[in-house]
Design a protein around this motif. Structure first.
Motif, short mmCIF file in Angstrom:
data_model
loop_
_atom_site.label_atom_id
_atom_site.label_comp_id
_atom_site.label_asym_id
_atom_site.label_seq_id
_atom_site.Cartn_x
_atom_site.Cartn_y
_atom_site.Cartn_z
N MET A 109 0.82 -1.21 0.00
CA MET A 109 0.00 0.00 0.00
C MET A 109 0.85 1.26 0.00
N VAL A 110 1.97 1.24 0.71
CA VAL A 110 2.83 2.42 0.77
C VAL A 110 3.53 2.67 -0.57
N TYR A 111 3.93 1.59 -1.24
CA TYR A 111 4.66 1.74 -2.50
C TYR A 111 3.74 1.83 -3.71
N SER A 112 2.44 1.64 -3.54
CA SER A 112 1.50 1.73 -4.66
C SER A 112 0.27 2.50 -4.22
N THR A 113 0.13 3.71 -4.74
CA THR A 113 -1.03 4.53 -4.41
C THR A 113 -2.33 3.88 -4.89
N THR A 114 -2.27 3.24 -6.05
CA THR A 114 -3.46 2.58 -6.59
C THR A 114 -3.95 1.48 -5.66
N VAL A 115 -3.00 0.66 -5.18
CA VAL A 115 -3.38 -0.43 -4.26
C VAL A 115 -3.93 0.15 -2.96
N GLU A 116 -3.32 1.22 -2.46
CA GLU A 116 -3.79 1.82 -1.21
C GLU A 116 -5.21 2.34 -1.35
N LYS A 117 -5.50 3.06 -2.45
CA LYS A 117 -6.84 3.59 -2.64
C LYS A 117 -7.87 2.48 -2.85
N THR A 118 -7.42 1.35 -3.39
CA THR A 118 -8.34 0.24 -3.64
C THR A 118 -8.55 -0.60 -2.39
N LEU A 119 -7.46 -0.87 -1.65
CA LEU A 119 -7.50 -1.82 -0.55
C LEU A 119 -7.95 -1.19 0.77
N TYR A 120 -7.60 0.07 0.99
CA TYR A 120 -7.88 0.68 2.30
C TYR A 120 -9.37 0.70 2.64
N PRO A 121 -10.28 1.11 1.72
CA PRO A 121 -11.71 1.07 2.08
C PRO A 121 -12.21 -0.34 2.39
N ILE A 122 -11.66 -1.34 1.69
CA ILE A 122 -12.08 -2.72 1.97
C ILE A 122 -11.62 -3.14 3.36
N LEU A 123 -10.40 -2.77 3.73
CA LEU A 123 -9.90 -3.09 5.07
C LEU A 123 -10.74 -2.41 6.14
N LEU A 124 -11.09 -1.17 5.91
CA LEU A 124 -11.91 -0.45 6.88
C LEU A 124 -13.29 -1.10 7.02
N ALA A 126 -14.02 -4.25 6.42
CA ALA A 126 -13.86 -5.54 7.10
C ALA A 126 -13.65 -5.35 8.60
N GLN A 127 -13.04 -4.23 9.00
CA GLN A 127 -12.79 -4.00 10.41
C GLN A 127 -14.06 -3.66 11.17
N VAL A 128 -14.97 -2.90 10.55
CA VAL A 128 -16.16 -2.45 11.27
C VAL A 128 -17.24 -3.53 11.32
N VAL A 129 -17.12 -4.56 10.51
CA VAL A 129 -18.10 -5.65 10.56
C VAL A 129 -17.88 -6.45 11.85
N ALA A 157 -6.90 -9.23 14.47
CA ALA A 157 -5.55 -8.71 14.73
C ALA A 157 -4.93 -8.04 13.52
N PHE A 158 -5.51 -8.23 12.34
CA PHE A 158 -4.90 -7.76 11.09
C PHE A 158 -4.88 -6.24 10.99
N PHE A 159 -5.99 -5.59 11.33
CA PHE A 159 -6.13 -4.15 11.08
C PHE A 159 -5.10 -3.30 11.83
N PRO A 160 -4.89 -3.49 13.15
CA PRO A 160 -3.88 -2.66 13.82
C PRO A 160 -2.48 -2.85 13.27
N VAL A 161 -2.16 -4.05 12.78
CA VAL A 161 -0.84 -4.28 12.19
C VAL A 161 -0.68 -3.46 10.92
N VAL A 162 -1.69 -3.49 10.06
CA VAL A 162 -1.63 -2.75 8.79
C VAL A 162 -1.51 -1.25 9.05
N ILE A 163 -2.38 -0.73 9.91
CA ILE A 163 -2.41 0.71 10.15
C ILE A 163 -1.09 1.19 10.75
#
Length: 287
Positions: A109-124, A126-129, A157-163
């Motif tokens: 995500m840090v090295y690819s802006t496209t991946v970050e914009k695509t993946l970050y909303p999905i991670l968020l 998945a976290q709130v579910v 445990a995944f979300f705090p590690v990513v953030i």
């Protein structure tokens, strides 16, 4: 003065005073100073628990006395140990998998802006579910074995590690990155020598949160479908109105979380002695 004496003499800088390493007595006093407040609060909680049970302010079948709870722990150590080991094993596997996937996802995500914009909303999303709501699905898909418990532990445990890893990788001083580029360092060398070491303090902050959440995830998976583990013990005790066993399971589960947290913190102290928050000696400004 000899050359060796000159090399060992401390360098004095205006406005800066060297701080000597603390003695064993000073370290002990510092440890007591840091620990007496939480210990006092823990003792106060147990005293309040004992008073509530002794005065029967709450029915004994709802809140057992500390004595009965510890009596259950002492009477059935093998039973609790067996189920505690199952929960600990599920927690550790889920934590390790969450760290591996989380760190890799953060780097991408840090090295690819496209991946970050695509993946970050999905991670968020998945976290709130609520994980307890989707846990039965994993039992249906994966069965009643260990797999659904590990998956739920990974998801929690995944979300705090990513953030924390993303924050650490982005917190690197831009001037350091420019300097490494000017000196001809490759992206891999910049990552290994600059970005990754600088991100470790943030990463360990996330790891300490993630390892305690992984315990919760494993127990949540055991609530839904299991025949072993502390979640199973708590669920069975609740169904049988065996509150001493229920409280014993909760205490052991909390102890597992605390021990794992301390292990991660000790690993942080060993691996990051250079970080400012871990220095026991160094320099302090005199003005």
């Amino acid at each position: 003065m000899s050359q060796s004496a000159l090399s060992s003499a401390p360098v004095k800088t205006a406005g800066v005073a060297l701080r000597e390493s603390p003695s064993a007595r000073e370290r002990f006093a510092d440890a007591v100073e840091k620990s007496w407040r939480p210990v006092a609060l823990l003792v106060a909680c147990f005293v309040a628990w004992w008073v509530i049970a002794a005065m029967e302010l709450v029915e004994p079948y709802l809140v057992p006395s500390p004595g009965k709870t510890f009596e259950v722990i002492l009477d059935k150590p093998d039973y609790l140990w067996q189920h505690s080991w199952v929960t600990t094993y599920e927690t550790l596997i889920g934590f390790v998998v969450a760290v591996a996937i989380g760190v890799l996802a953060a780097v991408v995500m840090v090295y690819s802006t496209t991946v970050e914009k695509t993946l970050y909303p999905i991670l968020l999303f998945a976290q709130v579910v609520p994980k307890i709501a989707i846990a039965p699905l994993f039992v249906v898909w994966l069965g009643f074995g260990i797999a659904p418990k590990i998956v739920i532990a990974v998801l929690i445990a995944f979300f705090p590690v990513v953030i924390s890893m993303v924050t650490g990788l982005k917190a690197v001083d831009p001037e350091m990155l420019q300097l490494s580029s000017t000196m001809g360092a490759s992206p891999w060398q910049t990552f290994v020598k600059i970005r990754f070491p600088a991100s470790l303090p943030h990463l360990f902050s996330g790891l300490k949160v993630a390892v305690t959440l992984a315990v919760t995830g494993a127990v949540v998976g055991e609530f839904v479908g299991a025949n072993e583990g502390l979640g199973y013990v708590i669920l069975q005790a609740n169904g049988n109105l065996d509150t001493p066993m229920l409280f014993a399971g909760l205490l052991v589960m909390s102890l597992i979380g605390v021990v794992l947290f301390v292990i991660v913190e000790l690993a942080e102290k060993l691996l990051l002695p250079w970080h400012a928050s871990r220095r026991e000696s160094g320099v302090t400004t005199a003005f």
